[in-house]
Design a protein around this motif. Structure first.
Motif, mmCIF file in Angstrom:
data_model
loop_
_atom_site.group_PDB
_atom_site.id
_atom_site.type_symbol
_atom_site.label_atom_id
_atom_site.label_comp_id
_atom_site.label_asym_id
_atom_site.label_seq_id
_atom_site.Cartn_x
_atom_site.Cartn_y
_atom_site.Cartn_z
ATOM 1 N N LEU A 1 -1.169 7.899 -9.195
ATOM 2 C CA LEU A 1 -1.618 8.526 -7.955
ATOM 3 C C LEU A 1 -1.117 9.959 -7.850
ATOM 4 O O LEU A 1 -1.880 10.884 -7.511
ATOM 5 C CB LEU A 1 -1.131 7.706 -6.758
ATOM 6 C CG LEU A 1 -1.430 8.277 -5.364
ATOM 7 C CD1 LEU A 1 -2.935 8.430 -5.152
ATOM 8 C CD2 LEU A 1 -0.818 7.392 -4.278
ATOM 9 N N SER B 1 -1.756 -0.827 -3.143
ATOM 10 C CA SER B 1 -0.884 -0.588 -4.286
ATOM 11 C C SER B 1 0.179 -1.662 -4.340
ATOM 12 O O SER B 1 0.629 -2.169 -3.303
ATOM 13 C CB SER B 1 -0.211 0.788 -4.181
ATOM 14 O OG SER B 1 0.782 0.954 -5.159
ATOM 15 N N ASP B 2 0.583 -2.011 -5.554
ATOM 16 C CA ASP B 2 1.688 -2.963 -5.695
ATOM 17 C C ASP B 2 3.040 -2.253 -5.723
ATOM 18 O O ASP B 2 4.086 -2.873 -5.872
ATOM 19 C CB ASP B 2 1.517 -3.822 -6.948
ATOM 20 C CG ASP B 2 1.447 -2.986 -8.235
ATOM 21 O OD1 ASP B 2 1.722 -1.763 -8.176
ATOM 22 O OD2 ASP B 2 1.105 -3.560 -9.285
ATOM 23 N N GLU C 1 1.652 2.716 -11.006
ATOM 24 C CA GLU C 1 0.620 3.062 -10.030
ATOM 25 C C GLU C 1 0.972 4.337 -9.283
ATOM 26 O O GLU C 1 0.104 5.178 -9.023
ATOM 27 C CB GLU C 1 0.420 1.907 -9.043
ATOM 28 C CG GLU C 1 -0.420 0.760 -9.589
ATOM 29 C CD GLU C 1 -1.052 -0.048 -8.471
ATOM 30 O OE1 GLU C 1 -0.809 0.265 -7.285
ATOM 31 O OE2 GLU C 1 -1.814 -0.982 -8.785
ATOM 32 N N LEU C 2 2.236 4.505 -8.928
ATOM 33 C CA LEU C 2 2.645 5.710 -8.204
ATOM 34 C C LEU C 2 2.480 6.953 -9.076
ATOM 35 O O LEU C 2 2.033 8.009 -8.602
ATOM 36 C CB LEU C 2 4.092 5.581 -7.744
ATOM 37 C CG LEU C 2 4.361 4.557 -6.641
ATOM 38 C CD1 LEU C 2 5.856 4.445 -6.376
ATOM 39 C CD2 LEU C 2 3.628 4.942 -5.361
ATOM 40 N N HIS D 1 0.835 -1.208 0.000
ATOM 41 C CA HIS D 1 0.000 0.000 0.000
ATOM 42 C C HIS D 1 0.869 1.257 0.000
ATOM 43 O O HIS D 1 2.067 1.211 0.299
ATOM 44 C CB HIS D 1 -0.942 0.024 1.214
ATOM 45 C CG HIS D 1 -0.228 0.063 2.538
ATOM 46 N ND1 HIS D 1 0.061 -1.067 3.268
ATOM 47 C CD2 HIS D 1 0.262 1.108 3.265
ATOM 48 C CE1 HIS D 1 0.677 -0.728 4.386
ATOM 49 N NE2 HIS D 1 0.824 0.583 4.407
#
Length: 258
Positions: free
Chosen positions: A207, A197-198, A203-204, A163
């Motif tokens: 975000l 989150s992986d 993904e970062l 996460h």
């Protein structure tokens, strides 16, 4: 090898959990005693002892009684004695137990050098970060059985829990982010949000792009990915069933995990 047990013994070295050194004699005498047990000649025994004492930084203490050694020095001497027979497979049982951080990292470096020199090391440890640092492959034992095995990364992928944590100092920004972000775990007291989150760059970036487009500024962003502690707790909690004893009381099978 299966038909030649003597060759098997010659290829194996063992360093137990507790130092098997004689505190009443010197470090050099301990080494020479081990050389005698391996039936080395006097000249060869002294040569091997001198080389190993130098390798393990014990030359200055070589003529002192082992009872005066620190815990880290005793562990180094113990491992040096194991190497007198030039084993290709070494069993290390919790080699860093009781060592201070500096001695512990010195032992890690010695183990890495052994592996880089072609020695196979089978190591048991209660410190999971030690396994993460040193091991090519890891087996997690629970109740005397292998609960899982693989590389550190393979084991970490077995469980969820990654996460991103956002922390805010502005209550308004916190509430806005909490309302608009999906699948978040709120901590209203700490003004923090936990988002599954992986931890990948994709993904970062998504975000951070969303926070920028919404005009929201988090004061702190931290990433958590599962570590071997998480793996241990997940595996042992699911693989150790409770049982009912004859009195009708429920008890938990005790874990013995190395």
């Amino acid at each position: 090898m299966a038909t030649d047990p003597q060759a098997v013994r010659a290829a194996i070295g063992v360093t137990g959990q507790f130092s098997a050194v004689d505190g009443l004699i010197t470090g050099e005498e301990n080494m020479l005693l081990m050389a005698d047990l391996y039936h080395l000649s006097r000249q060869e025994g002294r040569r091997v002892a001198a080389e190993l004492l130098a390798r393990f930084d014990l030359v200055d203490a070589a003529t002192k009684p082992v009872s005066s050694y620190s815990g880290g020095m005793k562990r180094r001497l113990d491992l040096a004695m194991t190497l007198v027979g030039d084993p290709r497979i070494i069993f290390l049982d919790e080699p860093t137990t009781g060592l201070d951080p500096r001695s512990r990292h010195n032992m890690w470096q010695i183990i890495r050098e052994l592996v880089s020199g072609g020695v196979t090391v089978l190591l048991t440890t209660q410190h999971l970060e030690e396994a993460d640092e040193l091991a090519d492959r890891i087996a997690v034992l629970s109740d005397g059985r292998i609960a899982a095995h693989g590389t550190a990364e393979e084991l970490k992928r077995l469980i969820p829990g990654g996460h991103v944590r956002l922390r805010f100092t502005d209550p308004t920004a916190y509430r806005t982010a909490a309302v608009t972000l999906r699948e978040t775990t709120r901590n209203d007291e700490a003004l923090s949000l936990q988002i599954p989150s992986d931890g990948t760059q994709r993904e970062l970036r998504a975000l951070l792009d969303w926070l920028d487009s919404a005009g929201i500024e988090a004061d702190e962003l931290t990433i958590h990915t599962p570590d071997l502690d998480d793996v241990f707790f997940a595996l042992t909690s699911s693989t150790v069933p409770s049982r009912t004893d004859r009195r009708g009381q429920t008890s938990q099978t005790k874990e013995n995990v190395r």
